[in-house]
Write a protein that holds these residues in place. Structure first.
Motif, PDB file in Angstrom:
ATOM      1  N   TYR A  13       0.844  -1.197   0.000  1.00 33.78           N
ATOM      2  CA  TYR A  13       0.000   0.000   0.000  1.00 33.78           C
ATOM      3  C   TYR A  13       0.880   1.248   0.000  1.00 33.78           C
ATOM      4  CZ  TYR A  13      -4.340  -2.548   1.024  1.00 33.78           C
ATOM      5  OH  TYR A  13      -5.423  -3.364   0.957  1.00 33.78           O
ATOM      6  N   VAL A  17       3.294  -0.205   3.398  1.00 35.57           N
ATOM      7  CA  VAL A  17       2.818  -1.389   4.140  1.00 35.57           C
ATOM      8  C   VAL A  17       2.738  -2.577   3.177  1.00 35.57           C
ATOM      9  CG1 VAL A  17       0.917  -2.398   5.482  1.00 35.57           C
ATOM     10  CG2 VAL A  17       1.384   0.054   5.642  1.00 35.57           C
ATOM     11  N   ALA A  19       1.115  -5.550   2.755  1.00 32.71           N
ATOM     12  CA  ALA A  19      -0.051  -6.213   3.347  1.00 32.71           C
ATOM     13  C   ALA A  19      -0.112  -7.688   2.962  1.00 32.71           C
ATOM     14  CB  ALA A  19      -1.325  -5.508   2.909  1.00 32.71           C
ATOM     15  N   PRO A  38      -5.347 -13.889  11.939  1.00 39.47           N
ATOM     16  CA  PRO A  38      -5.747 -12.793  12.829  1.00 39.47           C
ATOM     17  C   PRO A  38      -5.948 -11.495  12.047  1.00 39.47           C
ATOM     18  CG  PRO A  38      -3.425 -13.331  13.115  1.00 39.47           C
ATOM     19  CD  PRO A  38      -3.971 -14.338  12.173  1.00 39.47           C
ATOM     20  N   SER A  39      -6.599 -10.557  12.668  1.00 41.91           N
ATOM     21  CA  SER A  39      -6.873  -9.270  12.047  1.00 41.91           C
ATOM     22  C   SER A  39      -5.571  -8.634  11.538  1.00 41.91           C
ATOM     23  CB  SER A  39      -7.529  -8.381  13.104  1.00 41.91           C
ATOM     24  OG  SER A  39      -7.775  -7.134  12.560  1.00 41.91           O
ATOM     25  N   GLY A  40      -5.614  -8.113  10.321  1.00 45.17           N
ATOM     26  CA  GLY A  40      -4.444  -7.428   9.777  1.00 45.17           C
ATOM     27  C   GLY A  40      -3.454  -8.330   9.061  1.00 45.17           C
ATOM     28  N   CYS A  41      -3.785  -9.631   8.891  1.00 39.41           N
ATOM     29  CA  CYS A  41      -2.808 -10.549   8.287  1.00 39.41           C
ATOM     30  C   CYS A  41      -2.819 -10.505   6.767  1.00 39.41           C
ATOM     31  CB  CYS A  41      -3.026 -11.978   8.781  1.00 39.41           C
ATOM     32  SG  CYS A  41      -4.501 -12.747   8.101  1.00 39.41           S
ATOM     33  N   GLY A  42      -3.773  -9.755   6.175  1.00 40.57           N
ATOM     34  CA  GLY A  42      -3.764  -9.621   4.717  1.00 40.57           C
ATOM     35  C   GLY A  42      -4.833 -10.418   3.985  1.00 40.57           C
ATOM     36  N   LYS A  43      -5.777 -10.995   4.719  1.00 41.26           N
ATOM     37  CA  LYS A  43      -6.822 -11.815   4.079  1.00 41.26           C
ATOM     38  C   LYS A  43      -7.705 -10.980   3.161  1.00 41.26           C
ATOM     39  CE  LYS A  43      -8.956 -12.439   8.170  1.00 41.26           C
ATOM     40  NZ  LYS A  43      -8.139 -11.680   9.127  1.00 41.26           N
ATOM     41  N   SER A  44      -8.236  -9.865   3.690  1.00 44.17           N
ATOM     42  CA  SER A  44      -9.160  -9.054   2.886  1.00 44.17           C
ATOM     43  C   SER A  44      -8.452  -8.475   1.677  1.00 44.17           C
ATOM     44  CB  SER A  44      -9.729  -7.904   3.705  1.00 44.17           C
ATOM     45  OG  SER A  44     -10.509  -8.417   4.728  1.00 44.17           O
ATOM     46  N   THR A  45      -7.209  -8.057   1.886  1.00 45.47           N
ATOM     47  CA  THR A  45      -6.457  -7.499   0.762  1.00 45.47           C
ATOM     48  C   THR A  45      -6.316  -8.544  -0.338  1.00 45.47           C
ATOM     49  OG1 THR A  45      -5.280  -6.021   2.264  1.00 45.47           O
ATOM     50  CG2 THR A  45      -4.268  -6.407   0.125  1.00 45.47           C
TER      51      THR A  45
HETATM   52  P1  ADP Z   1      -7.220  -8.643   7.350  1.00 43.62           P
HETATM   53  O1  ADP Z   1      -8.295  -8.733   6.318  1.00 43.62           O
HETATM   54  O2  ADP Z   1      -6.458  -9.916   7.508  1.00 43.62           O
HETATM   55  O3  ADP Z   1      -7.687  -8.103   8.664  1.00 43.62           O
HETATM   56  P2  ADP Z   1      -6.178  -6.532   5.672  1.00 43.62           P
HETATM   57  O4  ADP Z   1      -5.940  -7.195   4.368  1.00 43.62           O
HETATM   58  O5  ADP Z   1      -7.403  -5.703   5.808  1.00 43.62           O
HETATM   59  O6  ADP Z   1      -6.110  -7.608   6.827  1.00 43.62           O
HETATM   60  O7  ADP Z   1      -4.932  -5.619   6.036  1.00 43.62           O
HETATM   61  C1  ADP Z   1      -3.593  -6.079   5.943  1.00 43.62           C
HETATM   62  C2  ADP Z   1      -2.634  -4.963   6.319  1.00 43.62           C
HETATM   63  O8  ADP Z   1      -2.727  -3.914   5.363  1.00 43.62           O
HETATM   64  C3  ADP Z   1      -2.927  -4.320   7.650  1.00 43.62           C
HETATM   65  O9  ADP Z   1      -1.693  -3.981   8.238  1.00 43.62           O
HETATM   66  C4  ADP Z   1      -3.701  -3.082   7.279  1.00 43.62           C
HETATM   67  O10 ADP Z   1      -3.538  -2.067   8.241  1.00 43.62           O
HETATM   68  C5  ADP Z   1      -3.068  -2.698   5.959  1.00 43.62           C
HETATM   69  N1  ADP Z   1      -4.027  -2.001   5.073  1.00 43.62           N
HETATM   70  C6  ADP Z   1      -5.243  -2.426   4.673  1.00 43.62           C
HETATM   71  N2  ADP Z   1      -5.824  -1.557   3.840  1.00 43.62           N
HETATM   72  C7  ADP Z   1      -4.943  -0.526   3.691  1.00 43.62           C
HETATM   73  C8  ADP Z   1      -4.939   0.711   2.930  1.00 43.62           C
HETATM   74  N3  ADP Z   1      -5.969   1.029   2.143  1.00 43.62           N
HETATM   75  N4  ADP Z   1      -3.851   1.494   3.042  1.00 43.62           N
HETATM   76  C9  ADP Z   1      -2.797   1.159   3.810  1.00 43.62           C
HETATM   77  N5  ADP Z   1      -2.731   0.023   4.536  1.00 43.62           N
HETATM   78  C10 ADP Z   1      -3.777  -0.820   4.478  1.00 43.62           C
END
Ligand code: ADP
Length: 368
Positions: A13, A17, A19, A38-45
């Motif tokens: 990002y 970051v 991700a 866990p939260s923040g591990c990159g699943k949604s991304t």
């Molecule tokens: P999860 O779905 O596993 O909770 P995310 O994929 O949402 O994790 O996020 C992975 C990492 O990327 C986290 O550290 C989050 O803070 C960061 N992140 C997510 N979206 C953005 C964004 N739009 N800009 C910068 N960092 C992001």
């Protein structure tokens, strides 16, 4: 056919970051794959890159062998169901489901057919005229899924779709989504932080941590053969116990020493433990592999009971050796009290061992 291949994909990002870091995931046609961590591990991304909602920084995304990196979301033939459902409040259930098709200028008769078919599959036919606010959480969730079904996509993506529901409804919707997967015979990728959802729904689980894929495999394979301490501790509830022990050779045997106990390792693990003689390792043992006994003796562990959680079908016991905590799950055929001394025999053939520094499994997983 809808096979999804995520090849050496990373997402960085703005601001640097990382991700998702070099993810390699293959989702076979008709497979239900769950990304968990866990939260923040990159699943949604990861999911959003498959959908086309995020650019891919490095690597390739293929659907049925075709590179998708630069194909806009609307042309990927993918439907995504979000955690917050994203329903239009001023539209009826029917309109909510029909909306995407209208935009695509699908003929009215075809829209009608698809919406009614989806409503029938999801058992929401009698709500078609209602507005979302007149529906329960579970019904709204079904409408959100219905909106995906009518598009007849190649791939369904789900981003934590059940996390807004109460515990009982989550269990029911879990079963409904598994059933739906079988009936639609579709490829599905599902993101959750809940390992129970992953275990119960997935054909294949992808465990992620800090943007990196840790392990991919069938639920019970991951449960029985975690590649590292993180996967071992993440899959299973209560989680696996990790006791720091020292590995020693005693005659022909290999034993594990803790301040308060000394037990013999299972001979099937000797070959691998031999490389760790006189070193400390993590001895991993699942709560259900701690067998209660009323007699001490060789290979037993004596502990103190610190918390008793009777759950009906079984009891979770929080215990402590002289220095280290652990949990046992037992049948409710013995009454335990806080402060009791209790004796357990670990099932050593089920034990896992992890390197103290790398946290990697010391006994390798069997080849599939
Ligand atoms: P999860 O779905 O596993 O909770 P995310 O994929 O949402 O994790 O996020 C992975 C990492 O990327 C986290 O550290 C989050 O803070 C960061 N992140 C997510 N979206 C953005 C964004 N739009 N800009 C910068 N960092 C992001």
């Amino acid at each position: 056919m809808a096979k999804v291949e995520i090849k050496s994909v990373s997402k960085v990002y703005d601001g640097g970051v990382r991700a998702v870091d070099n993810a390699n995931i293959v989702v076979e046609d008709k497979e239900f794959v769950v990304l968990v961590g866990p939260s923040g591990c990159g699943k949604s991304t990861t999911l959003r890159m498959v959908a086309g909602l995020e650019d891919i920084t490095e690597g390739e995304l293929l659907i049925d062998g075709e590179k998708m990196n630069d194909i806009p979301p609307k042309d990927r033939n993918i439907a995504m169901v979000f955690q917050n459902y994203a329903l239009y409040p001023h539209m009826s259930v029917y309109e909510n489901m029909a909306f995407g098709l209208r935009i695509k200028k699908v003929p009215k008769a075809e829209i009608d057919k698809r919406v009614n078919e989806a409503a029938r599959i999801l058992d929401i036919e009698k709500f078609l005229d209602r507005k979302p606010k007149a529906l329960s959480g579970g019904q709204r969730q079904r409408v959100a899924v219905g909106r995906a079904i009518v598009r007849n996509p190649k791939v369904f993506l789900f981003d934590e779709p059940l996390s807004n529901l109460d515990a009982k409804l989550r269990v029911q919707m879990r079963a409904e989504l598994s059933d739906l997967h079988l009936r639609l015979n579709a490829t599905m990728i599902y993101v959750t932080h809940d390992q129970v959802e992953a275990m119960t729904m997935a054909n294949k689980i992808v465990v992620m941590k800090d943007g990196k894929v840790q392990q991919i495999g069938a639920p019970l394979f991951l449960y029985n053969h975690p590649v590292n301490k993180f996967v071992a501790g993440f899959i299973g509830s209560p989680p696996m116990n990790f006791l720091t022990v020292r590995v020693r050779e005693e005659g022909a045997n290999i034993i594990l020493e803790e301040g308060s106990f000394k037990i013999k390792a299972d001979p099937s693990h000797y070959e691998y433990l031999k490389k760790h003689i006189n070193k400390e390792v993590y001895f991993g043992i699942r709560p259900e592999d701690m067998l209660y006994t009323d007699k001490g003796g060789d290979n037993s562990i004596t502990v103190k009971v610190t918390v008793v959680e009777p759950l009906g079908a079984d009891i979770h016991l929080w215990l402590t050796t002289e220095t280290q905590p652990l949990v046992a799950r037992t049948e409710p055929n013995h009454v335990f009290k806080v402060g009791d001394t209790a004796i357990f025999i670990p099932r050593m053939d089920k034990a896992r061992y992890f390197d103290k520094e790398t946290e990697l499994a010391i006994v390798p997983s069997p080849d599939l």
